[in-house]
Design an enzyme around this catalytic site. Structure first.
Site, PDB file in Angstrom:
ATOM      1  N   ASN B 132      98.067 -31.161 -20.641  1.00 24.61           N
ATOM      2  CA  ASN B 132      98.472 -31.677 -19.340  1.00 24.61           C
ATOM      3  C   ASN B 132      97.309 -31.568 -18.368  1.00 24.61           C
ATOM      4  OD1 ASN B 132      99.493 -32.141 -16.812  1.00 24.61           O
ATOM      5  ND2 ASN B 132     101.351 -30.909 -17.080  1.00 24.61           N
ATOM      6  N   CYS B 135      99.008 -32.935 -13.780  1.00 24.96           N
ATOM      7  CA  CYS B 135      99.905 -32.530 -12.689  1.00 24.96           C
ATOM      8  C   CYS B 135      99.153 -32.551 -11.356  1.00 24.96           C
ATOM      9  CB  CYS B 135     100.456 -31.132 -12.978  1.00 24.96           C
ATOM     10  SG  CYS B 135     101.687 -30.649 -11.773  1.00 24.96           S
ATOM     11  N   CYS B 387     101.929 -78.284  -2.866  1.00 25.89           N
ATOM     12  CA  CYS B 387     102.231 -77.012  -3.527  1.00 25.89           C
ATOM     13  C   CYS B 387     101.007 -76.489  -4.280  1.00 25.89           C
ATOM     14  CB  CYS B 387     103.409 -77.190  -4.493  1.00 25.89           C
ATOM     15  SG  CYS B 387     103.757 -75.731  -5.480  1.00 25.89           S
TER      16      CYS B 387
HETATM   17  C1  LIG Z   1     110.502 -33.358 -12.081  1.00 28.15           C
HETATM   18  C2  LIG Z   1     109.340 -33.726 -12.946  1.00 28.15           C
HETATM   19  C3  LIG Z   1     108.628 -32.745 -13.575  1.00 28.15           C
HETATM   20  C4  LIG Z   1     107.548 -33.059 -14.396  1.00 28.15           C
HETATM   21  N1  LIG Z   1     106.893 -32.080 -15.018  1.00 28.15           N
HETATM   22  C5  LIG Z   1     105.861 -32.371 -15.869  1.00 28.15           C
HETATM   23  C6  LIG Z   1     105.218 -31.387 -16.617  1.00 28.15           C
HETATM   24  O1  LIG Z   1     105.583 -30.216 -16.569  1.00 28.15           O
HETATM   25  N2  LIG Z   1     104.204 -31.742 -17.421  1.00 28.15           N
HETATM   26  C7  LIG Z   1     103.773 -33.036 -17.523  1.00 28.15           C
HETATM   27  O2  LIG Z   1     102.843 -33.312 -18.281  1.00 28.15           O
HETATM   28  N3  LIG Z   1     104.379 -34.015 -16.828  1.00 28.15           N
HETATM   29  C8  LIG Z   1     105.406 -33.714 -16.012  1.00 28.15           C
HETATM   30  N4  LIG Z   1     106.049 -34.734 -15.324  1.00 28.15           N
HETATM   31  C9  LIG Z   1     105.551 -36.115 -15.461  1.00 28.15           C
HETATM   32  C10 LIG Z   1     106.313 -36.925 -16.494  1.00 28.15           C
HETATM   33  O3  LIG Z   1     106.170 -36.391 -17.796  1.00 28.15           O
HETATM   34  C11 LIG Z   1     105.838 -38.375 -16.548  1.00 28.15           C
HETATM   35  O4  LIG Z   1     104.470 -38.414 -16.865  1.00 28.15           O
HETATM   36  C12 LIG Z   1     106.028 -39.113 -15.230  1.00 28.15           C
HETATM   37  O5  LIG Z   1     107.199 -38.668 -14.610  1.00 28.15           O
HETATM   38  C13 LIG Z   1     106.089 -40.644 -15.428  1.00 28.15           C
HETATM   39  O6  LIG Z   1     107.127 -41.043 -16.265  1.00 28.15           O
HETATM   40  P1  LIG Z   1     108.568 -41.556 -15.741  1.00 28.15           P
HETATM   41  O7  LIG Z   1     108.320 -42.660 -14.794  1.00 28.15           O
HETATM   42  O8  LIG Z   1     109.330 -41.939 -16.977  1.00 28.15           O
HETATM   43  O9  LIG Z   1     109.211 -40.382 -15.063  1.00 28.15           O
HETATM   44  C14 LIG Z   1     107.145 -34.402 -14.540  1.00 28.15           C
HETATM   45  C15 LIG Z   1     107.884 -35.388 -13.891  1.00 28.15           C
HETATM   46  C16 LIG Z   1     108.977 -35.074 -13.122  1.00 28.15           C
HETATM   47  C17 LIG Z   1     109.775 -36.141 -12.457  1.00 28.15           C
END
Ligand SMILES: Cc1cc2nc3c(=O)[nH]c(=O)nc-3n(C[C@H](O)[C@H](O)[C@H](O)COP(=O)(O)O)c2cc1C
Ligand SMILES: Cc1cc2nc3c(=O)[nH]c(=O)nc-3n(C[C@H](O)[C@H](O)[C@H](O)COP(=O)(O)OP(=O)(O)OC[C@H]3O[C@@H](n4cnc5c(N)ncnc54)[C@H](O)[C@@H]3O)c2cc1C
Ligand code: SF4
Ligand code: SF4
Ligand code: SF4
Lengths: 490, 443
Positions: B132, B135, B387
């Site tokens: 990851n 974030c 157009c």
């Molecule tokens: C509440 C929340 C917590 C998340 N926590 C993580 C995480 O711990 N690690 C991570 O790699 N991505 C995390 N994400 C990102 C998601 O894995 C994903 O990359 C992102 O939400 C886009 O996808 P989506 O549009 O389907 O939600 C989190 C997303 C949300 C909404």
């Protein structure tokens, strides 16, 4: 006729909390057991309330947002063009959506000061909603009426629509405090006129207060709405019958222009034997009873025959049924297709289990002192007359009798010809005041007119549109300016 | 029946649908429920030194009747002990050997710490590792997450550390909060990554409360920027996936993420080069059951297209994304209104009049209501010679298929902007229009 003393109500301008305007009313049911052959069984207070509860209950905020989001925000929208007062519907719906509800109400009330009652009583399926583009996709049109109500209801008691300018030194008298005059008076205040409305009734509002079915609009709500007009500095003098309590000569002397918004009179007579029996009454008197008395105090027979095929007849049959009458007939000379009532109104009556007797005419009312039965004759439709309408002809030998306790006449309303003819130079056509279509000015240049007395009986929204137009006409006349027809096409 | 399973870095997944790392993949309980519902895989909620979360944590954008078209969060990585997460991964893999479990990892940027956690992962039974590096909030302030993912050198270095000890394939999850995500993908590719996944959430402030003036989500009278995801981010994610697919120095599989909620979204990501897709917000919104239609929809789609395997979809559209300069300038479409379908809302008219090129006319609508008879349908007209074929009216028209863009034969051979530039150089005296009329083939 019923003893007129028993109809005398004493008003103190109080409401009984259930929307009717009774302060004190005789208990005619206990008082005159022999006035009707049989009265309808009394219902519980809860049952009356239920029967006369809002036919179009208000929307919650989330319903309003959801419904409002269905509106496409059309450009040069057809719903605007189909509203006689040209309310900017997409604009006010969008304002509801943005949380600007005060703005939404202002948009509505600036175009139509009776926006509150119109939202409840307009036949929207032939007006704004009938024109909604969603109909073309066979989708339910946007519920404009309910959204309008949502917007107006929420601010009606506090909103001051505009700050009237300083008095311009001119005075206008308005005869009748119905929708036409209230609208005209509001528009005149925008230009700084001093306006005084005279009305014969104890309460203002005209048929809004006294004529429209209670399940659409309670008298108390109609009167509440008028506070909005009073806040703009409009003076309303109640209990003044012009022609008697105040003379036209006085008005002409004291005012620069006069608006006539007197509406129509009672319903026409049937012209058959027995109309003078106890229990044979006129539709407007009956409806007025339901609007100004507690429902359990309204005199109602157990079996009721209503004569007529218009919207008024529908209001009467539904009210009779809701008051507890066990058998309600609606008798009309022509067929269902020819009835002038709106289709949705007829459907409403069908839901109320009304017995429709199409193609039958009342011949005589029978009874000793009070109505006991009604004799009718079947009709057939003859060839089309000059107006293209097929006139009914009685079929001799087809007479039949209905056992009834009450006959309610719901034919067309009579015109107030006598009063109108007392105004010098006034021109009438079939009892309707003839006006200039652009300015609403009558043949006597000091007088302007609008509403039912001009169109012969329309809707509240038509009367409001006339009032706006007349105000522009009056302003043009008195201030020498070109009339600005701000959004009306009635 | 088509085969919807996919092969991702040699790991077979029963279908391309994985839960993204986030709340839905927080515990064994949830992941097993998800596998029961039909998800092919799950990327575990990022494992690292347990953190503390705040409340509240989420904010969202609603549009008309749709809730949560965009979601923002200020949540951190897993708040559960590292050991608990790994024990549960082992338990899940035992019970669901055919489903893919990906361990998402984030620890401080020290080689030994990374080595430790990767070794622990090797023993857990997880099929893949996801790093990851994305974030955008909280963790980045501590030198992790996007703080790593935004600096190519760090990202490459940590990828290399992980690869030193990893016994299973390593995916690097990329942050969109960079100028060129494809460059980042190429960097980690070079450092030994086996795959990339994208996108993580986008830096965002989701809104401000108009009464308290505090941005949302509100934590005791204040807020913090968060990460944005859900349907609203899909176009951004699609473009990023396409740009990674295009990059000449990226030759590893992609797991596509961002706003996926149904099989159609998933197919689009696959067409632009994703081998698997990850879903977070949609599962948070509606629960695991959405996967049923995803699997069935994909299956039916493949069958309709006469395809045998979902793998055939991967990358099919990549070559159809071109540079603007390669587009044919002599191709022309114009708008046509279907008078049967038109409902007369005039939205196309006002959009073109105020927002485009004044190519639609609409007469003022007459007054009148139905009491005066049914009014004739009031329809705008396209000025066909004016157009420009921009699509705006077709996009605003509320009636499906009512405005279509129809191809006009310009009679001109294809010519793109690059070719036009060349042609200008060779024929300096010709006007642009003359050059375009000749087309590319003649010079
Ligand atoms: C509440 C929340 C917590 C998340 N926590 C993580 C995480 O711990 N690690 C991570 O790699 N991505 C995390 N994400 C990102 C998601 O894995 C994903 O990359 C992102 O939400 C886009 O996808 P989506 O549009 O389907 O939600 C989190 C997303 C949300 C909404
Ligand atoms: C039974 C019934 C039901 C209806 N239902 C609906 C409905 O559901 N929806 C709808 O839109 N419309 C409905 N209408 C029509 C609507 O009520 C009228 O079109 C509207 O009220 C007309 O307004 P107006 O101002 O012209 O007259 P009115 O509302 O009739 O007001 C006229 C006023 O003038 C006063 N007046 C008359 N003569 C004098 C005088 N000489 N001196 C002083 N005051 C005087 C009267 O007391 C009255 O208050 C209904 C009408 C009836 C009869
Ligand atoms: S006033 Fe009546 S016709 Fe006009 S918009 Fe409101 S509900 Fe519709
Ligand atoms: S016609 Fe219907 S959709 Fe269009 S603006 Fe009016 S209410 Fe909205
Ligand atoms: S937007 Fe579509 S439905 Fe509306 S007027 Fe234009 S073509 Fe007709």
């Amino acid at each position: 006729m019923l003893d007129s003393r028993l109809f005398t109500l004493i008003f103190a301008g109080l409401f009984d909390g259930r929307g009717s305007v009774a302060f004190f009313a005789f208990d005619r049911l206990g008082d005159g057991p022999n006035m009707l052959k049989q009265v309808a069984p009394r219902l519980t207070p809860e049952q009356y309330e239920k029967n006369f509860s809002d036919i179009n209950p208000p929307l919650t905020q989330s319903q309003a947002l959801e419904e409002g989001s269905r509106c496409l925000f059309c450009y040069d929208a057809p719903c605007i063009k189909a509203c006689p007062t040209e309310i900017n519907v997409p604009q006010f719906i969008r304002q509801i959506g943005t949380g600007n509800v005060t703005g939404a109400a202002t948009t509505i009330l600036n175009a139509n000061i009776m926006g509150h009652s119109c939202a409840r009583v307009c036949p929207t399926s032939v007006l704004c909603e009938g024109a909604c583009v969603l109909n073309y996709e066979n989708k339910r049109p946007v519920d404009i009426g309910k959204l309008q109500r949502y917007a107006v209801d929420s601010v009606m008691d506090t909103l001051k629509l505009f700050e009237p300018p300083a008095d311009n030194g001119k005075k206008v008298a308005l005869i009748g405090a119905g929708p036409a005059s209230l609208s005209c008076a509001t528009e005149l205040r925008r230009h700084g006129y001093q306006v005084t409305i005279f009305d014969a009734n104890p309460l203002p509002g005209g048929l809004d207060t006294y004529g429209i079915a209670a399940y659409k609009l309670r008298a108390s709500d109609a009167v509440r709405e008028i506070e909005l007009v009073r806040r703009l500095g409009v003076e309303i003098k109640s209990n003044v019958l012009v022609g008697k309590d105040a003379t036209l000569v006085e008005l002409e002397k004291n005012y620069d222009a006069i608006f006539i918004g007197i509406g129509l009179g009672g319903t026409d007579d049937l012209g058959i034997p027995g109309e003078d029996l106890e229990g044979c009454i006129d539709a407007l008197t009956f409806i007025r009873e339901t609007k100004e008395n507690p429902f359990d105090k309204v005199l109602i027979g157990n079996k009721v025959a209503v004569i007529g095929g218009g919207n008024t007849a529908i209001d009467v049959v539904t009210a009779a049924h809701r008051l507890g009458a066990e058998e309600v007939y609606m008798i009309y000379r022509r067929g269902e297709a020819e009835a002038s009532a709106f289709k949705y109104e007829i459907e409403l009556a069908k839901k109320d289990e009304i017995s429709f007797i199409w193609q039958a005419a009342p011949a005589k009312i029978l009874g000793r002192g009070k109505v006991e039965s009604l004799e009718c004759v079947k009709t057939m439709l003859g060839p089309a007359d000059a107006s293209g309408r097929r006139s009914p002809q009685n079929i001799s030998g087809s007479e039949f009798r209905l056992d009834v306790d009450m006959v309610i006449k719901a034919l067309g309303q009579s015109k107030k010809t006598e009063f109108l003819q007392s105004i010098s130079g006034m021109k009438l056509e079939k009892g309707r005041v003839v006006v200039n279509a652009e300015t609403c000015q009558t043949a006597n240049p000091k007088y302007f007119a609008g509403g039912d007395c001009v169109n012969g009986g329309g809707e509240v929204v038509d009367a409001v549109a006339h009032g706006k137009k007349a105000a522009a006409g009056i302003h043009a006349h008195l201030a020498g300016k070109a009339a600005n027809m701000r959004g009306t096409h009635a | 029946m088509p085969d919807i399973s996919v092969n991702f870095c040699g790991v077979k997944s029963p279908n391309p649908f994985w839960l993204g790392s986030g709340p839905p993949a927080n515990t064994a309980y949830q992941v097993m429920r998800a596998f029961d519902a039909g998800w092919g895989g799950a990327v575990w909620k990022t494992i690292g030194e347990p953190i503390m979360n705040v409340s509240s944590r989420y904010g969202s954008i609603d549009y008309k009747n749709e809730r949560m078209i965009g979601l923002n969060n200020i949540e951190l990585i897993s708040d559960r002990p590292i050991e608990t997460n790994f024990t549960e991964i082992t338990e899940v893999k035992k019970k669901y050997p055919k489903n893919v479990v990906v361990a998402s990892l984030m620890v401080e940027s020290k080689q030994t710490t990374w080595h430790e956690i990767v070794k622990r992962t090797n023993d857990s039974g997880a099929d893949l590792i996801e790093l990851n590096f994305g974030c955008p909030h909280g963790m980045s302030e501590r030198g992790m997450g996007a703080a790593v993912g935004q600096v190519p050198e760090y990202a490459g270095m940590i990828t290399a550390w992980v690869k030193e000890v990893a016994k299973i394939p390593v995916i690097v999850k990329l942050t969109p909060n960079v100028t060129d995500i494809a460059h980042m993908a190429a960097t980690v590719n070079a450092a030994g990554a086996d795959a990339v996944s994208l996108i993580n959430t986008i830096n965002s402030l989701v809104g401000v409360d108009l009464d308290t003036w505090v941005p949302r989500p509100i934590v005791g009278g204040a807020s913090s920027h968060g990460g944005y995801c859900g349907p609203a981010v899909k176009p951004i994610a699609l473009n990023m996936v396409a740009s990674v697919s295009h990059h000449p120095k990226v030759n590893i599989p992609i797991s596509g993420i961002g706003g996926i909620g149904n099989w159609r979204d998933a197919v689009e990501f696959m067409l632009l080069g994703s081998t698997s897709v990850q879903v977070c917000t949609a599962a948070m919104h509606y629960g695991f059951r959405i996967v049923e239609d995803m699997a069935e929809g994909l299956n039916n789609y493949l069958a309709e297209k006469g395809m045998q395997s979902a793998m055939e979809l991967v990358g099919k559209s990549v070559n159809k994304v071109k540079d603007w300069g390669d587009l044919n300038l002599n191709y022309k479409v114009i708008a046509k209104i279907d008078p049967e379908k038109c409902i007369g809302c005039n939205l196309c008219y006002i959009a073109c009049e105020d927002g485009a090129h004044q190519c639609i006319t609409a007469a003022p609508r007459p007054f009148g209501d139905l009491r005066e008879g049914t009014p004739a349908k009031h329809m705008p007209q396209i000025k066909e010679d004016h157009c420009v074929g921009c699509n705006l009216c077709a996009l605003v028209c509320p009636v499906p298929q009512c405005i279509t863009m129809q191809e006009i034969d310009t009679g001109r051979p294809p010519m793109n902007w690059r070719q036009l530039q060349e042609s200008r150089g060779k024929n300096p005296t010709c006007s642009m229009d003359e050059l375009l009329a000749k087309g590319a083939s003649t010079h």
